[in-house]
Design a protein around this motif. Structure first.
Motif, short mmCIF file in Angstrom:
data_model
loop_
_atom_site.label_atom_id
_atom_site.label_comp_id
_atom_site.label_asym_id
_atom_site.label_seq_id
_atom_site.Cartn_x
_atom_site.Cartn_y
_atom_site.Cartn_z
N SER A 35 -38.72 8.91 -54.21
CA SER A 35 -39.76 8.23 -53.44
C SER A 35 -41.11 8.33 -54.12
CB SER A 35 -39.85 8.83 -52.02
OG SER A 35 -38.66 8.59 -51.29
N VAL A 36 -41.42 9.51 -54.65
CA VAL A 36 -42.70 9.69 -55.36
C VAL A 36 -42.75 8.80 -56.59
CG1 VAL A 36 -44.09 11.33 -56.67
CG2 VAL A 36 -43.09 12.02 -54.49
N GLU A 37 -41.63 8.73 -57.31
CA GLU A 37 -41.59 7.88 -58.50
C GLU A 37 -41.79 6.41 -58.14
OE1 GLU A 37 -37.82 8.94 -60.10
OE2 GLU A 37 -38.59 10.65 -61.25
N SER A 57 -48.38 -2.75 -50.68
CA SER A 57 -48.85 -1.83 -49.65
C SER A 57 -47.75 -1.50 -48.66
CB SER A 57 -50.04 -2.44 -48.92
OG SER A 57 -50.47 -1.61 -47.87
N GLY A 58 -46.95 -2.53 -48.28
CA GLY A 58 -45.85 -2.30 -47.35
C GLY A 58 -44.79 -1.38 -47.93
N LYS A 59 -44.49 -1.57 -49.21
CA LYS A 59 -43.50 -0.72 -49.87
C LYS A 59 -43.99 0.73 -49.95
CE LYS A 59 -41.54 -4.42 -52.72
NZ LYS A 59 -41.39 -4.96 -54.11
N ALA A 64 -43.83 6.31 -48.14
CA ALA A 64 -44.56 7.46 -47.61
C ALA A 64 -43.88 7.96 -46.33
CB ALA A 64 -46.02 7.08 -47.33
N GLY A 65 -43.42 7.03 -45.49
CA GLY A 65 -42.69 7.42 -44.28
C GLY A 65 -41.39 8.13 -44.61
N ALA A 66 -40.71 7.66 -45.66
CA ALA A 66 -39.47 8.29 -46.08
C ALA A 66 -39.72 9.71 -46.57
CB ALA A 66 -38.80 7.47 -47.18
N ILE A 67 -40.80 9.90 -47.31
CA ILE A 67 -41.14 11.24 -47.80
C ILE A 67 -41.42 12.17 -46.63
CG2 ILE A 67 -42.90 12.58 -49.04
CD1 ILE A 67 -43.12 10.26 -51.00
N LYS A 68 -42.16 11.68 -45.63
CA LYS A 68 -42.49 12.51 -44.48
C LYS A 68 -41.22 12.95 -43.76
CE LYS A 68 -46.31 11.70 -42.27
NZ LYS A 68 -47.37 11.12 -41.39
#
Length: 249
Positions: A35-37, A57-59, A64-68
């Motif tokens: 996700s970070v990559e 921006s949407g991606k 970011a939501g997936a990381i959380k």
């Protein structure tokens, strides 16, 4: 098909449970890294014009939501390891206190970062105006998270599981429901529903053995756990926990 937890079961007999959890931790860390990559990639390629910027921006928001979500799972899986380690060391001591269970659960599901995780997937049904229960708050939190992520891992990627908290006259319920990826996949984890009084899981289903930890927490609160299936793929997980332990009645 219906499967129920029993009064006694051997949590430690589920050998490989810790290995399962560490497998999950490794997968979570890999997902976080991916996700970070992706965020780095999106950030370096803003697209062409306003429309491209909105898409990027949407991606980024989704990643970011997936990381959380992955960080939440990482934290609670580490807590699972902590619980199991205490059990192995015979130093596990639940800390039950009289708790306003409605207030506690509502605060839990609406506090950050859990509010984002649960979103609109959680409902509260009040059949009793006020409810106090003898619970270990840490363990109940772990129970809810284990059930929720257990359902997420067996749901299609484009569908979210549902979770309901129901407050009845003498007990409260945690009711989870989801549509399994495939009935054969979800229930291939069951060897025989009732084999000498025990419910077994197939070793091919790495995450299914977490059932034993879920059952253990439910049993510590003198509750019951049922797994039910309708239409070969609609799965319902029902936990019932009394407000008062039997010895106080």
């Amino acid at each position: 098909m219906k499967a129920s937890s029993l009064n006694r079961f051997d949590l430690l007999g589920s050998r490989g449970l810790i290995e399962d959890i560490f497998h999950e931790l490794k997968s979570i860390l890999s997902s976080i890294l991916s996700s970070v990559e992706l965020i780095e990639l999106y950030g370096g390629n803003s697209g062409n014009g306003l429309q491209g910027e909105k898409a990027t921006s949407g991606k980024i928001t989704r990643q970011a939501g997936a990381i959380k979500s992955q960080v939440i799972e990482l934290e609670f899986q580490l807590q699972n390891v902590r619980i199991i380690q205490h059990i192995l060391n015979k130093s596990f001591e639940p800390k039950k206190n009289l708790t306003s269970i409605v207030f506690f659960l509502r605060n839990f599901i609406h506090d950050e970062p859990y509010d984002t995780l649960f979103g609109s997937a959680v409902e509260v049904e009040m059949n009793k105006e006020h409810a106090d229960a003898y619970i270990d708050e840490f363990l109940i939190r772990q129970l809810v998270l284990n059930i929720f992520f257990w359902m997420m891992k067996n749901s299609p990627t484009n569908q979210s599981p549902g979770l309901r908290f129901v407050f009845e006259e003498d007990h409260f319920e945690i009711n989870g429901s989801f549509s399994a990826n495939a009935a054969s996949y979800f229930f291939s984890s069951y060897a025989e529903p009732y084999d000498n009084g025990k419910l077994h899981f197939d070793t091919e289903m790495l995450n299914q053995r977490i059932y034993y930890l879920i059952s253990y927490i439910v049993e510590l609160h003198e509750g019951s756990l049922n797994v039910m299936v309708e239409g070969e793929k609609n799965v319902e997980i029902l936990v019932k926990i009394p407000y008062r332990p039997a010895y106080t009645l």
